[in-house]
Design a protein around this motif. Structure first.
Motif, PDB file in Angstrom:
ATOM      1  N   MET A   3      11.840 -54.293  -4.542  1.00  0.00           N
ATOM      2  CA  MET A   3      12.257 -54.862  -5.813  1.00  0.00           C
ATOM      3  C   MET A   3      11.587 -54.043  -6.906  1.00  0.00           C
ATOM      4  N   SER A   4      12.296 -53.084  -7.467  1.00  0.00           N
ATOM      5  CA  SER A   4      11.689 -52.165  -8.415  1.00  0.00           C
ATOM      6  C   SER A   4      12.430 -52.190  -9.733  1.00  0.00           C
ATOM      7  N   ASN A   5      11.652 -52.140 -10.833  1.00  0.00           N
ATOM      8  CA  ASN A   5      12.226 -52.049 -12.163  1.00  0.00           C
ATOM      9  C   ASN A   5      12.373 -50.603 -12.616  1.00  0.00           C
ATOM     10  N   ALA A   6      11.849 -49.670 -11.825  1.00  0.00           N
ATOM     11  CA  ALA A   6      11.922 -48.257 -12.183  1.00  0.00           C
ATOM     12  C   ALA A   6      13.193 -47.650 -11.603  1.00  0.00           C
ATOM     13  N   LYS A   7      13.820 -46.801 -12.412  1.00  0.00           N
ATOM     14  CA  LYS A   7      15.026 -46.133 -11.953  1.00  0.00           C
ATOM     15  C   LYS A   7      14.656 -44.990 -11.035  1.00  0.00           C
ATOM     16  N   SER A   8      15.268 -44.934  -9.860  1.00  0.00           N
ATOM     17  CA  SER A   8      14.971 -43.890  -8.896  1.00  0.00           C
ATOM     18  C   SER A   8      15.499 -42.552  -9.389  1.00  0.00           C
ATOM     19  N   SER A   9      14.715 -41.506  -9.140  1.00  0.00           N
ATOM     20  CA  SER A   9      15.153 -40.155  -9.500  1.00  0.00           C
ATOM     21  C   SER A   9      15.951 -39.516  -8.373  1.00  0.00           C
ATOM     22  N   CYS A  10      16.042 -40.216  -7.244  1.00  0.00           N
ATOM     23  CA  CYS A  10      16.740 -39.683  -6.071  1.00  0.00           C
ATOM     24  C   CYS A  10      17.935 -40.565  -5.725  1.00  0.00           C
ATOM     25  N   THR A  11      18.986 -39.939  -5.231  1.00  0.00           N
ATOM     26  CA  THR A  11      20.131 -40.684  -4.739  1.00  0.00           C
ATOM     27  C   THR A  11      19.807 -41.254  -3.359  1.00  0.00           C
ATOM     28  N   GLU A  54      16.009 -47.273  19.726  1.00  0.00           N
ATOM     29  CA  GLU A  54      17.005 -47.628  20.729  1.00  0.00           C
ATOM     30  C   GLU A  54      18.290 -46.838  20.484  1.00  0.00           C
ATOM     31  N   ALA A  55      18.637 -46.690  19.205  1.00  0.00           N
ATOM     32  CA  ALA A  55      19.841 -45.941  18.865  1.00  0.00           C
ATOM     33  C   ALA A  55      19.596 -44.438  18.931  1.00  0.00           C
ATOM     34  N   GLY A  56      18.314 -44.052  18.921  1.00  0.00           N
ATOM     35  CA  GLY A  56      17.982 -42.634  18.995  1.00  0.00           C
ATOM     36  C   GLY A  56      17.768 -42.041  17.616  1.00  0.00           C
ATOM     37  N   PHE A  57      16.599 -41.455  17.411  1.00  0.00           N
ATOM     38  CA  PHE A  57      16.320 -40.804  16.134  1.00  0.00           C
ATOM     39  C   PHE A  57      16.745 -39.352  16.194  1.00  0.00           C
ATOM     40  N   GLU A  58      17.497 -38.911  15.185  1.00  0.00           N
ATOM     41  CA  GLU A  58      17.973 -37.549  15.159  1.00  0.00           C
ATOM     42  C   GLU A  58      17.245 -36.752  14.077  1.00  0.00           C
ATOM     43  N   PRO A  59      16.413 -35.763  14.451  1.00  0.00           N
ATOM     44  CA  PRO A  59      15.733 -34.944  13.446  1.00  0.00           C
ATOM     45  C   PRO A  59      16.741 -34.245  12.538  1.00  0.00           C
ATOM     46  N   ILE A  60      16.337 -33.967  11.319  1.00  0.00           N
ATOM     47  CA  ILE A  60      17.229 -33.310  10.373  1.00  0.00           C
ATOM     48  C   ILE A  60      17.024 -31.798  10.445  1.00  0.00           C
ATOM     49  N   ALA A  61      18.100 -31.050  10.400  1.00  0.00           N
ATOM     50  CA  ALA A  61      18.027 -29.588  10.430  1.00  0.00           C
ATOM     51  C   ALA A  61      17.651 -29.078   9.044  1.00  0.00           C
ATOM     52  N   PRO A  62      16.929 -27.955   8.962  1.00  0.00           N
ATOM     53  CA  PRO A  62      16.540 -27.409   7.662  1.00  0.00           C
ATOM     54  C   PRO A  62      17.728 -27.196   6.722  1.00  0.00           C
ATOM     55  N   GLU A  63      18.842 -26.700   7.277  1.00  0.00           N
ATOM     56  CA  GLU A  63      20.017 -26.435   6.446  1.00  0.00           C
ATOM     57  C   GLU A  63      20.603 -27.722   5.882  1.00  0.00           C
ATOM     58  N   GLU A  64      20.585 -28.786   6.682  1.00  0.00           N
ATOM     59  CA  GLU A  64      21.090 -30.073   6.218  1.00  0.00           C
ATOM     60  C   GLU A  64      20.201 -30.639   5.112  1.00  0.00           C
ATOM     61  N   LEU A  65      18.886 -30.503   5.279  1.00  0.00           N
ATOM     62  CA  LEU A  65      17.953 -30.973   4.258  1.00  0.00           C
ATOM     63  C   LEU A  65      18.163 -30.215   2.953  1.00  0.00           C
ATOM     64  N   ALA A  66      18.318 -28.879   3.039  1.00  0.00           N
ATOM     65  CA  ALA A  66      18.507 -28.058   1.838  1.00  0.00           C
ATOM     66  C   ALA A  66      19.834 -28.360   1.152  1.00  0.00           C
ATOM     67  N   ALA A  67      20.854 -28.696   1.935  1.00  0.00           N
ATOM     68  CA  ALA A  67      22.152 -29.019   1.352  1.00  0.00           C
ATOM     69  C   ALA A  67      22.069 -30.272   0.490  1.00  0.00           C
ATOM     70  N   VAL A  68      21.147 -31.168   0.842  1.00  0.00           N
ATOM     71  CA  VAL A  68      21.001 -32.424   0.098  1.00  0.00           C
ATOM     72  C   VAL A  68      20.024 -32.276  -1.067  1.00  0.00           C
ATOM     73  N   LEU A  69      18.848 -31.697  -0.806  1.00  0.00           N
ATOM     74  CA  LEU A  69      17.813 -31.592  -1.845  1.00  0.00           C
ATOM     75  C   LEU A  69      17.988 -30.376  -2.739  1.00  0.00           C
ATOM     76  N   GLY A  70      18.778 -29.388  -2.293  1.00  0.00           N
ATOM     77  CA  GLY A  70      19.015 -28.189  -3.085  1.00  0.00           C
ATOM     78  C   GLY A  70      17.968 -27.114  -2.832  1.00  0.00           C
ATOM     79  N   LYS A  71      18.276 -25.894  -3.242  1.00  0.00           N
ATOM     80  CA  LYS A  71      17.361 -24.768  -3.079  1.00  0.00           C
ATOM     81  C   LYS A  71      16.563 -24.550  -4.357  1.00  0.00           C
ATOM     82  N   ALA A  74      12.638 -28.910  -7.817  1.00  0.00           N
ATOM     83  CA  ALA A  74      11.375 -29.655  -7.868  1.00  0.00           C
ATOM     84  C   ALA A  74      11.330 -30.720  -6.777  1.00  0.00           C
ATOM     85  N   LYS A  75      12.475 -31.329  -6.482  1.00  0.00           N
ATOM     86  CA  LYS A  75      12.524 -32.328  -5.420  1.00  0.00           C
ATOM     87  C   LYS A  75      12.188 -31.701  -4.076  1.00  0.00           C
ATOM     88  N   GLY A  76      12.683 -30.490  -3.850  1.00  0.00           N
ATOM     89  CA  GLY A  76      12.385 -29.810  -2.605  1.00  0.00           C
ATOM     90  C   GLY A  76      10.906 -29.539  -2.451  1.00  0.00           C
TER      91      GLY A  76
END
Length: 244
Positions: A3-11, A54-71, A74-76
């Motif tokens: 429960m936060s009153n601050a606006k998130s800087s991330c999607t 139980e459902a299985g955790f899937e690690p994230i690939a570097p390329e997938e992470l960069a596609a979301v956070l950008g190259k 500052a977020k990266g």
């Protein structure tokens, strides 16, 4: 739920990728045992996508992470700070953790002096006379040496503290998202774990020092936790007593 009153800087997509990236670092050393699974489930239970083993955790690939956070964003770089935090939380920095972080760093388009300094400690270990090690064991204010408690090695009088770039870099972290702040508060304990003796059949087998004595970056980790707490309390107007 948060429960936060601050606006998130991330999607939502960025937060999901961020948390998967941090868990990929935690996963780097091998499979989780039952206790570790419970800890990870607790860390993510109030976040966007709780982890189900139980459902299985899937690690994230570097390329997938960069596609979301950008190259080269500052977020990266902030993600990389929290990734190093996760890797160093137990006082060790392993080859497997280094490989994952290096791949993330490359994909995100960052060349970070602090991460290069950590990589240098791993490279030093390969030529150590005691033989290579899969991890570096830290001890306060001493340059890392392969696989042995650093308290057994005396630093040279003018030896540069190779971890200073890491300290400065972690100290520069700023909090901009309540979900990341909650993760940091859960990941780092509120106080230094106490030292203890391991006793078997009435005889002391080994002495385990307090975490603040093992990890020379403990103050930086505590500082990150404190900034996360202040952000949640001051910016988000949340009750942070559960973390105190």
């Amino acid at each position: 739920m948060l429960m936060s009153n601050a606006k998130s800087s991330c999607t939502d997509e960025e937060i999901s990728a961020w948390l998967r990236g941090l868990l990929t670092i935690a996963w780097a050393d091998g499979n989780f045992d039952e206790d570790e699974q419970k800890m990870i489930a607790n860390l993510t239970q109030d976040e966007l996508h709780p982890v189900s083993f139980e459902a299985g955790f899937e690690p994230i690939a570097p390329e997938e992470l960069a596609a979301v956070l950008g190259k080269s964003t500052a977020k990266g770089e902030d993600f990389l700070r929290t990734a190093v935090m996760v890797a160093l939380a137990d006082g060790t920095y392993s080859l497997s953790e280094d490989e994952v972080i290096h791949n993330f760093c490359t994909a995100l388009g960052h060349k970070v002096e602090a991460i290069e300094a950590l990589r240098h400690t791993i490279q030093q270990s390969k030529s150590d006379p005691q033989g290579p090690s899969s991890q570096i064991v830290f001890d306060a204010n001493v340059a890392p040496v392969a696989g042995t408690p650093l308290s057994s090695r005396l630093p040279k009088p003018h030896q540069k503290n190779v971890l200073q770039p890491v300290k400065d870099w972690l100290d520069a972290w700023e909090v901009h998202d309540p979900r990341v702040a909650h993760f940091v508060c859960k990941m780092i304990p509120p106080q230094c774990p106490f030292e203890r003796d391991v006793v078997l059949f009435g005889r002391k087998i080994v002495h385990i020092p307090a975490m603040c004595k093992i990890n020379p970056l403990y103050e930086q980790l505590v500082g990150m936790r404190f900034r996360a707490l202040c952000y949640l309390a001051d910016e988000c107007k949340e009750d942070v007593s559960i973390y105190c």
